[in-house]
Design a protein around this motif. Structure first.
Motif, PDB file in Angstrom:
ATOM      1  N   LEU A 134       0.800  -1.223   0.000  1.00  0.00           N
ATOM      2  CA  LEU A 134       0.000   0.000   0.000  1.00  0.00           C
ATOM      3  C   LEU A 134       0.830   1.269   0.000  1.00  0.00           C
ATOM      4  CD1 LEU A 134      -2.846  -0.989   2.484  1.00  0.00           C
ATOM      5  CD2 LEU A 134      -3.016  -0.694   0.017  1.00  0.00           C
ATOM      6  N   TYR A 135       1.927   1.278   0.741  1.00  0.00           N
ATOM      7  CA  TYR A 135       2.661   2.526   0.916  1.00  0.00           C
ATOM      8  C   TYR A 135       3.926   2.643   0.080  1.00  0.00           C
ATOM      9  CZ  TYR A 135      -0.578   3.354   4.665  1.00  0.00           C
ATOM     10  OH  TYR A 135      -1.729   3.547   5.373  1.00  0.00           O
ATOM     11  N   GLU A 136       4.413   1.549  -0.482  1.00  0.00           N
ATOM     12  CA  GLU A 136       5.595   1.650  -1.336  1.00  0.00           C
ATOM     13  C   GLU A 136       5.266   1.455  -2.800  1.00  0.00           C
ATOM     14  OE1 GLU A 136       9.259  -0.272  -0.425  1.00  0.00           O
ATOM     15  OE2 GLU A 136       8.974  -0.016   1.721  1.00  0.00           O
ATOM     16  N   ILE A 137       4.431   0.464  -3.116  1.00  0.00           N
ATOM     17  CA  ILE A 137       4.199   0.132  -4.518  1.00  0.00           C
ATOM     18  C   ILE A 137       3.040   0.921  -5.114  1.00  0.00           C
ATOM     19  CG2 ILE A 137       3.734  -1.743  -6.133  1.00  0.00           C
ATOM     20  CD1 ILE A 137       5.050  -3.623  -4.153  1.00  0.00           C
ATOM     21  N   ASN A 138       1.969   1.146  -4.377  1.00  0.00           N
ATOM     22  CA  ASN A 138       0.815   1.862  -4.929  1.00  0.00           C
ATOM     23  C   ASN A 138       1.150   3.253  -5.476  1.00  0.00           C
ATOM     24  OD1 ASN A 138      -1.267   0.069  -5.064  1.00  0.00           O
ATOM     25  ND2 ASN A 138      -2.157   0.619  -3.107  1.00  0.00           N
ATOM     26  N   PRO A 139       2.011   4.045  -4.829  1.00  0.00           N
ATOM     27  CA  PRO A 139       2.377   5.332  -5.447  1.00  0.00           C
ATOM     28  C   PRO A 139       3.071   5.165  -6.805  1.00  0.00           C
ATOM     29  CG  PRO A 139       2.949   5.352  -3.133  1.00  0.00           C
ATOM     30  CD  PRO A 139       2.536   3.956  -3.453  1.00  0.00           C
ATOM     31  N   TYR A 140       3.880   4.110  -6.958  1.00  0.00           N
ATOM     32  CA  TYR A 140       4.526   3.866  -8.244  1.00  0.00           C
ATOM     33  C   TYR A 140       3.501   3.453  -9.293  1.00  0.00           C
ATOM     34  CZ  TYR A 140       8.640   3.713  -5.238  1.00  0.00           C
ATOM     35  OH  TYR A 140       9.601   4.006  -4.330  1.00  0.00           O
ATOM     36  N   ILE A 141       2.526   2.650  -8.881  1.00  0.00           N
ATOM     37  CA  ILE A 141       1.481   2.236  -9.820  1.00  0.00           C
ATOM     38  C   ILE A 141       0.656   3.439 -10.261  1.00  0.00           C
ATOM     39  CG2 ILE A 141      -0.651   0.902 -10.022  1.00  0.00           C
ATOM     40  CD1 ILE A 141       0.662  -1.284  -8.394  1.00  0.00           C
ATOM     41  N   LYS A 142       0.347   4.341  -9.329  1.00  0.00           N
ATOM     42  CA  LYS A 142      -0.395   5.546  -9.698  1.00  0.00           C
ATOM     43  C   LYS A 142       0.413   6.406 -10.666  1.00  0.00           C
ATOM     44  CE  LYS A 142      -3.210   5.943  -5.565  1.00  0.00           C
ATOM     45  NZ  LYS A 142      -3.446   6.690  -4.323  1.00  0.00           N
ATOM     46  N   ARG A 143       1.708   6.527 -10.433  1.00  0.00           N
ATOM     47  CA  ARG A 143       2.575   7.310 -11.319  1.00  0.00           C
ATOM     48  C   ARG A 143       2.591   6.698 -12.714  1.00  0.00           C
ATOM     49  NH1 ARG A 143       8.782   7.518  -9.815  1.00  0.00           N
ATOM     50  NH2 ARG A 143       7.988   8.583  -7.999  1.00  0.00           N
ATOM     51  N   ILE A 144       2.666   5.377 -12.785  1.00  0.00           N
ATOM     52  CA  ILE A 144       2.678   4.697 -14.078  1.00  0.00           C
ATOM     53  C   ILE A 144       1.329   4.852 -14.775  1.00  0.00           C
ATOM     54  CG2 ILE A 144       2.860   2.421 -15.167  1.00  0.00           C
ATOM     55  CD1 ILE A 144       4.960   1.768 -12.956  1.00  0.00           C
ATOM     56  N   LYS A 145       0.239   4.787 -14.015  1.00  0.00           N
ATOM     57  CA  LYS A 145      -1.094   4.987 -14.598  1.00  0.00           C
ATOM     58  C   LYS A 145      -1.221   6.381 -15.199  1.00  0.00           C
ATOM     59  CE  LYS A 145      -4.099   2.169 -11.691  1.00  0.00           C
ATOM     60  NZ  LYS A 145      -5.173   2.251 -10.683  1.00  0.00           N
ATOM     61  N   TYR A 146      -0.780   7.396 -14.456  1.00  0.00           N
ATOM     62  CA  TYR A 146      -0.855   8.766 -14.974  1.00  0.00           C
ATOM     63  C   TYR A 146       0.007   8.927 -16.224  1.00  0.00           C
ATOM     64  CZ  TYR A 146      -3.204  10.101 -10.645  1.00  0.00           C
ATOM     65  OH  TYR A 146      -4.086  10.194  -9.609  1.00  0.00           O
ATOM     66  N   SER A 147       1.179   8.324 -16.216  1.00  0.00           N
ATOM     67  CA  SER A 147       2.047   8.397 -17.388  1.00  0.00           C
ATOM     68  C   SER A 147       1.403   7.706 -18.582  1.00  0.00           C
ATOM     69  CB  SER A 147       3.398   7.750 -17.090  1.00  0.00           C
ATOM     70  OG  SER A 147       4.035   8.392 -16.014  1.00  0.00           O
ATOM     71  N   LEU A 148       0.782   6.554 -18.332  1.00  0.00           N
ATOM     72  CA  LEU A 148       0.098   5.831 -19.404  1.00  0.00           C
ATOM     73  C   LEU A 148      -1.084   6.633 -19.945  1.00  0.00           C
ATOM     74  CD1 LEU A 148      -0.274   3.268 -21.100  1.00  0.00           C
ATOM     75  CD2 LEU A 148      -1.597   2.324 -19.208  1.00  0.00           C
TER      76      LEU A 148
END
Length: 165
Positions: A134-148
């Motif tokens: 929740l606190y380490e990987i989810n921010p990276y997933i959100k960043r990748i989603k926004y980039s996509l």
């Protein structure tokens, strides 16, 4: 990070936390977990490098058929497709790991495809895995989603511009 065999029967390389650490260290996925500034610099560098290689290819393909403006737009369109595929791969890799970290059970194989087992995580391991997910990987997933989403938006915008020109 290896859990003892009496606590966790899952092989070392199939434990979700170890899969996360291996993915974080891999060359392809490592740049997606950099700080935001370094991430943006890396994305821009990959864009410029890709564009440098794609422009000559599109120039050769469309030589004497289109103006330089069309060649430039088609090159950017091709680079954008590369970025969309790249971000989809990043998203799928990280979402698989976060799914395994957040899940209360872990499916694993001891020696082959025919002997799959399910292990129920202990409370301590589940808590640690969920905090990391929740606190380490989810921010990276959100960043990748926004980039996509940005790449898809730019792709659609470029397609409309090419259609109108």
């Amino acid at each position: 990070m290896f859990a003892p065999k009496n606590v966790c029967p899952v092989p070392f390389d199939q434990q979700p936390l170890n899969e996360y650490l291996a993915l974080k260290k891999s060359c392809f996925f490592a740049w997606s977990v950099l700080s935001l500034n370094k991430y943006m610099n890396t994305v821009f560098s990959i864009f410029i490098l890709s564009l440098t290689f794609i422009i000559p290819v599109t120039w050769i393909l469309f030589y004497n058929k289109m103006s330089l403006l069309y060649v430039f737009f088609y090159s950017i369109l091709a680079v954008n497709i590369i970025f969309i595929l790249l971000f989809i791969r990043l998203y799928l890799g990280w979402s698989y790991i976060v799914k395994r970290l957040l899940s209360a059970t872990v499916f694993y194989e001891e020696s082959g495809w025919y002997d799959g087992q399910i292990w129920i995580k202990t409370v301590d391991i589940l808590t640690k895995d969920r905090l990391i997910g929740l606190y380490e990987i989810n921010p990276y997933i959100k960043r990748i989603k926004y980039s996509l989403l940005l790449c898809v938006f730019l792709f659609l915008l470029e397609s409309i511009i090419l259609y109108l020109i």
